[in-house]
Design a protein around this motif. Structure first.
Motif, PDB file in Angstrom:
ATOM      1  N   GLY A   1     -24.180  11.734  53.942  1.00 11.96           N
ATOM      2  CA  GLY A   1     -23.584  12.726  54.826  1.00 11.96           C
ATOM      3  C   GLY A   1     -23.103  13.979  54.131  1.00 11.96           C
TER       4      GLY A   1
ATOM      5  N   ASP B   1     -24.672  16.300  52.262  1.00 10.73           N
ATOM      6  CA  ASP B   1     -25.523  17.487  52.124  1.00 10.73           C
ATOM      7  C   ASP B   1     -26.509  17.522  53.289  1.00 10.73           C
ATOM      8  OD1 ASP B   1     -27.314  19.463  51.520  1.00 10.73           O
ATOM      9  OD2 ASP B   1     -27.569  18.885  49.418  1.00 10.73           O
ATOM     10  N   GLN B   2     -26.338  18.509  54.149  1.00 14.32           N
ATOM     11  CA  GLN B   2     -27.171  18.561  55.352  1.00 14.32           C
ATOM     12  C   GLN B   2     -28.619  18.916  55.053  1.00 14.32           C
ATOM     13  OE1 GLN B   2     -24.618  19.463  59.133  1.00 14.32           O
ATOM     14  NE2 GLN B   2     -24.676  21.321  57.927  1.00 14.32           N
TER      15      GLN B   2
ATOM     16  N   PHE C   1     -30.289  12.928  54.839  1.00 13.87           N
ATOM     17  CA  PHE C   1     -29.063  13.267  55.572  1.00 13.87           C
ATOM     18  C   PHE C   1     -29.060  12.480  56.886  1.00 13.87           C
ATOM     19  CE2 PHE C   1     -26.831  16.042  58.698  1.00 13.87           C
ATOM     20  CZ  PHE C   1     -25.562  15.882  58.183  1.00 13.87           C
TER      21      PHE C   1
END
Lengths: 599, 418
Positions: free
Chosen positions: A545, A547-548, A553
């Protein structure tokens, strides 16, 4: 047209890998699945069998006449004979490309498995099956029990990769103690006939198969005097699991189908001849059934996505206070909410002219392909938005809804399904918006073709819908779309897809490891709980969660991992924790953190 | 205590010396809370003038400034709850209303920024907005009548409340106020909580201070515990994207938000060419003069209604009047002004254009909500129907639509005059 009808007109079964234990799909809005033995909601132990395998969800069908249920216990009923014919036509159909094809496919639209010339060999079709009586032994929809004389039975080649399972069945039929029908779907097996043939994209993968399906449900009542009555048929569709059954979608499948019927003129009290019944003398939506659920849905999303809880938790009941000629204390508040909802024809607007981020913050039907059909962001249906408009103006009622009945059962079941965005979706896609597939006199009931001894058609005849004609639009395999469609980068934002069906961030059950030094000060005026500072941190349901932009992700890095591990994922369920209701992850068998086996 | 006592400069005279003395009175605590409220409120028109001057509402600068101003509104509400908790009634009008240009109320002019109403620009973000929100190291406690930093003001209030014998927030039936906790709208940071005792008071001050102007040096965490375990804000993430953020990281402080805009001047969006520190008397375009007058009437109406929302003896006009003016009238009027030349025969694309003066009318001037639709209608009659004025007309029509409802609501609440 029979007065005897099967309800719900569209029932939803869901895959699971437990071979015998199953539960019945929720029959109340936001309800838990039902234990077939006790007819009560399951507990957190009910999601899996004793070996830890995920239970399948059966779709239960009943017969009603004029609001009265007909069962084997009804006077003069000798037997009820059910006939179900499911098929999976995904591999034989067109490629899914967002909204392309909704109004007919163009000649350049590619087919799935275009190189295969025997298109019938791409259909999974076990042929029809019948069941009757009470608590009958299961009837399999498998390759070994194809009815004699049925033309066109077909199953995928054995040994599918990567799991080395094979698809030998699309499900089974049961009856309950009163002779109601229970339809189970497949075991969630998906794979490719070719080894080392990974999933290439979210919706279309040649040589891949899955064991979802759909088809008509017919019934015949046999009376004691030997006469029979044909019952108006229904439809069953098999979908991926619903991992958060108590969390609803903002736009449900009922909302979408109902909206189509409203705009078609089936509910002239709402919309007649293309004109919405606006104003004080127009249609007055009921706050309790047509407004409050939408406000609550926004609040409950916070349990399954990284959505700010407080922005969605306000005193909902104050918004249902009826204005009087003397007083309308909450008018500005209602208007404020309407103003942040994305209106019709604004599907590509994220930030309004006033600078507000328009809601819902969810991806739309077509954010994937640039072109004339682009619609980046989801919006309420026209009918939902009309209700909100009337409500904001103060033209609404606030009444306790009427008692249960077959229409309410229909709404409950479809309200637990996704009504958008359709890219392609979870249970059904935009085919559900096509009014030509519904019966002229029964706006939610599919035009079922007469029972056939095969082979099935390769085309689309909306007046005579065949087995497989609803689910063939969905992703193949379903796990590809289910894995990828968690978050969606659009412009410089990352939006969510269907967090109520496919959780993105979940809360764990463990108590927080710090002692909150703040007492709980503000009590919400709503009975819809939202997370607060005592709730333990949200975790990605799958993946990472932080690093988009990462490939994993809130998803598996590789869609094929969803094919292998979907049945081990956790469910989200309301539990009493530390004295308050929280929707937390339960029944997960996949380790957390999860490190995939070296392949 | 009457309102005029609370807000007269007399109440603030020598306030800090009294707060640090051995016999701080409840009146002193109330005066300090009222001062905090005025300080928070004074920043809002400064920010809004810049905000409305940005034409691209989806731009980073607009969105960032909007998030700060929304949080400042929570701060005002939170400071008002503190004052109500102390038995007072918040005052926003009369002598309590901010005057521009000028300094923060009771601030030391030598150490605090000079505030004015300006068109947004990277320099305004840097020299005005950042200056308001600069984290200041704590120096010696404030003495006398002035403070050097907003942090000192809050520290003095905290110290005085801590030193106060007993619970100054003990509710009393004779106290006139009503605390607001239900205004949270949108995706922004901060809580608005009731203030019932010293603990909830500390939480309230912490909430205000950590978000913006407070004492926290940039290298230290703003708050050691995360206020929510959930993703509670959306903003710039450390992965470089926009999205959910846990807790209240440093990047969300107002100071850093403004820096992130000011540091990228090339990306700054277009803005309307509005006049700085506007006064209607400077305008030679009568349309602009009239718009300015109507704006001031609406602003005054909102402030007076806002005071009533904290007064338990009257019906609560928050959701139907205050919110409607704030949300439906003022932004539309402001944007209409900003696209209207201040000078006769001016060119609105070139400027200078008019801009709201944020002038609260004197207490003796009564405003009548029922007249508002007609006032705006007069504006609409003056602005010709043409392609060039279509945007201004549409903004005025929006304002008129809301004003009709406000007139109706105030009538129903018995607020025929404000």
């Amino acid at each position: 047209m029979s007065d005897y009808k099967i309800y719900p007109p569209i029932g939803i079964a869901r895959v699971g890998n437990a071979t015998s234990k199953f539960y019945i799909g929720p029959e109340t809005y936001r309800g838990l699945p039902i234990d077939p033995d006790t007819n009560q909601p399951i507990t957190e132990d009910g999601f899996r069998d004793e070996q830890g395998r995920m239970c399948r969800q059966a779709a239960r069908f009943r017969i009603y006449k004029d609001g009265e249920e007909i069962t084997l216990a009804t006077a003069n009923v000798k037997d009820i004979r059910w006939t179900v014919h499911m098929a999976n036509k995904k591999a034989s159909w067109y490629e899914f490309a967002t909204n392309e094809g909704e109004h007919g496919y163009a000649s350049n639209h590619p087919l799935r498995n275009a190189k295969v010339s025997d298109r019938h060999s791409l259909i999974i079709d076990p042929g029809p099956r019948q069941i009757s009586g009470a608590s009958s032994s299961p009837v399999m929809l498998d390759k070994y029990t194809v009815p004699a004389g049925y033309q066109g039975a077909n199953f995928p080649p054995p040994l599918l990769f990567p799991t080395t399972d094979s698809i030998d069945t699309l499900g089974e039929l049961h009856t309950d103690g009163s002779g109601r029908l229970l339809v189970l779907g497949g075991l969630g097996i998906s794979g490719s006939g070719k080894a080392n043939h990974g999933i290439q994209q979210y919706a279309n993968n040649d040589d891949w198969w899955d064991d979802t399906g759909d088809g008509p449900v017919y019934a015949t009542i046999e009376w004691q005097d030997g006469s029979t009555t044909e019952v108006s048929p229904a439809w069953v569709s098999v979908a991926p699991p619903s991992y958060a059954p108590e969390i609803p979608n903002l736009v449900t499948l009922w909302d979408t189908i109902f909206d189509g019927a409203v705009r078609e003129g089936r509910y002239p009290e709402i919309c007649e001849s293309g004109f919405w019944k606006q104003g004080a003398s127009g249609y007055l939506p009921n706050f309790q059934t047509e407004i409050k659920p939408l406000l609550e849905r926004a609040a409950t999303y916070t349990w399954v996505a990284a959505i700010p809880p407080r922005a969605h938790s306000y005193d909902i009941d104050s918004l249902g206070i009826l204005p009087t000629p003397q007083q309308d204390q909450y008018k500005g508040f209602r208007q404020w909410i309407l103003d942040i909802l994305r209106p019709p024809s604004n599907e590509n607007t994220l930030i309004s002219g006033a600078g507000r981020t328009m809601m819902p913050y969810l991806a739309g039907d077509n954010c994937l392909i640039d072109g004339t059909l682009t619609s980046d962001y989801l919006r309420l249906t026209d009918t939902q938005y009309f209700f909100m408009q009337q409500w904001a103006e103060g033209y609404f009622t606030n009444e306790t809804p009427a008692a249960d009945g077959p229409d309410q059962l229909t709404r409950n079941i479809l309200d637990n399904c996704v009504g958008g965005a359709f890219s392609p979706g979870i249970e059904l896609t935009w085919i559900s918006r096509n009014r030509t597939i519904y019966q002229p006199a029964d706006p939610l009931r599919i035009n079922a073709a007469a029972p056939t001894m095969g082979p099935l058609s390769l085309g689309f005849t909306p007046q005579a819908m065949e087995p497989g004609d609803l689910t063939r639009y969905m992703a193949i395999p379903w796990q590809a779309d289910f894995n990828e469609c968690s978050s969606q980068p659009i412009g410089d934002r990352v939006l969510w897809w269907w967090p109520a069906q496919r959780p993105e961030f979940v809360y764990l059950q463990q108590a927080p490891d710090y002692n909150s030094r703040y007492a709980k000060l503000a009590a919400s005026g709503s009975d819809i709980p939202t997370p607060d500072r005592d709730t333990p941190n949200q975790q990605p349901w799958i993946g990472t969660g932080f690093d988009q932009t990462r490939g994993d992700f809130i998803a598996f890095a590789d869609d094929t991992q969803m094919v292998e591990y979907w049945s081990q994922l956790g469910f989200v369920m309301g539990k009493d924790i530390d004295g308050e209701l929280r929707f937390v992850e339960v029944a997960r068998t996949l380790p957390r953190p999860f490190v995939p086996a070296d392949e | 205590m009457s309102n005029s006592d609370t807000v007269s400069n007399k109440a603030f005279h020598g306030l800090f010396s009294r707060l640090y003395s051995d016999d701080t009175s409840l009146d002193d605590l109330q005066a300090a809370a009222q001062l905090a409220l005025q300080v928070e409120f004074t920043t809002i028109p400064v920010y809004l003038s810049g905000l409305y001057s940005i034409s691209d509402t989806s731009s980073y600068a607009y969105q960032t400034l909007r998030s700060v101003v929304m949080e400042e509104m929570f701060h005002v509400n939170q400071a008002a709850n503190i004052l109500v908790g102390l038995g007072g009634l918040p005052v926003f009008t009369g002598a309590a209303a901010p005057v521009y240009p000028g300094y923060l109320p009771q601030a030391n002019p030598a150490t605090t920024p000079y505030l004015g109403l300006y068109r947004a620009s990277p320099d305004v973000f840097s020299n005005v907005y950042e200056a308001i929100e600069t984290p200041a190291p704590l120096g010696a406690p404030a003495q006398g009548s002035n403070y050097d930093s907003i942090a000192q003001l809050y520290q003095a209030l905290v110290d005085a409340v801590d030193a106060y014998p007993g619970n100054p927030f003990e509710p009393s039936s004779s106290w006139p106020g009503r605390q607001r906790t239900d205004i949270y709208l949108g995706k922004f940071g901060g809580n608005v909580n009731p203030v019932l005792n010293k603990d909830s008071f500390h939480a309230a001050v912490n909430e205000i201070v950590k978000q913006g102007e407070g004492t926290v040096p940039p290298e230290a965490p703003l708050i050691p515990i995360q206020q929510y375990g959930s993703y509670n804000h959306y903003g710039k993430r450390t992965d470089g994207t926009y999205g959910p953020i846990t807790g209240t990281p440093y990047e969300l402080s107002h100071f850093m938000k403004f820096r992130s805009v000011a540091n990228q001047p090339a990306d700054f969006p277009a803005s309307y060419p509005v006049i700085s520190n506007p006064k209607a008397s400077d305008y030679s375009n009568d349309d602009a003069v009239l718009m300015s007058q109507v704006f001031d009437i609406c602003y005054t109406m909102m402030l007076r209604a806002f005071e009533k929302t904290f007064n338990a003896s009257a019906p609560d006009p928050y959701f139907n009047i205050v919110l409607s003016i704030m949300h439906g009238v003022l932004p539309s009027l402001a944007r209409a002004m900003m696209q209207t030349p201040a000078l006769m025969d001016g060119d609105s694309a070139v400027g200078p254009n008019a801009s709201p003066a944020w002038r609260c009318l004197p207490d003796n001037i009564v405003v009548t909500p029922a007249d508002l639709p007609a006032d705006i209608h007069k504006l609409l009659e003056r602005v010709p129907e043409s392609r060039a004025t279509a945007t201004v007309r549409s903004l005025l029509e929006q304002a008129q639509y809301s004003s009709i409802e406000i007139a109706d609501m105030t009538q129903k609440l018995g607020l025929t005059t404000l």
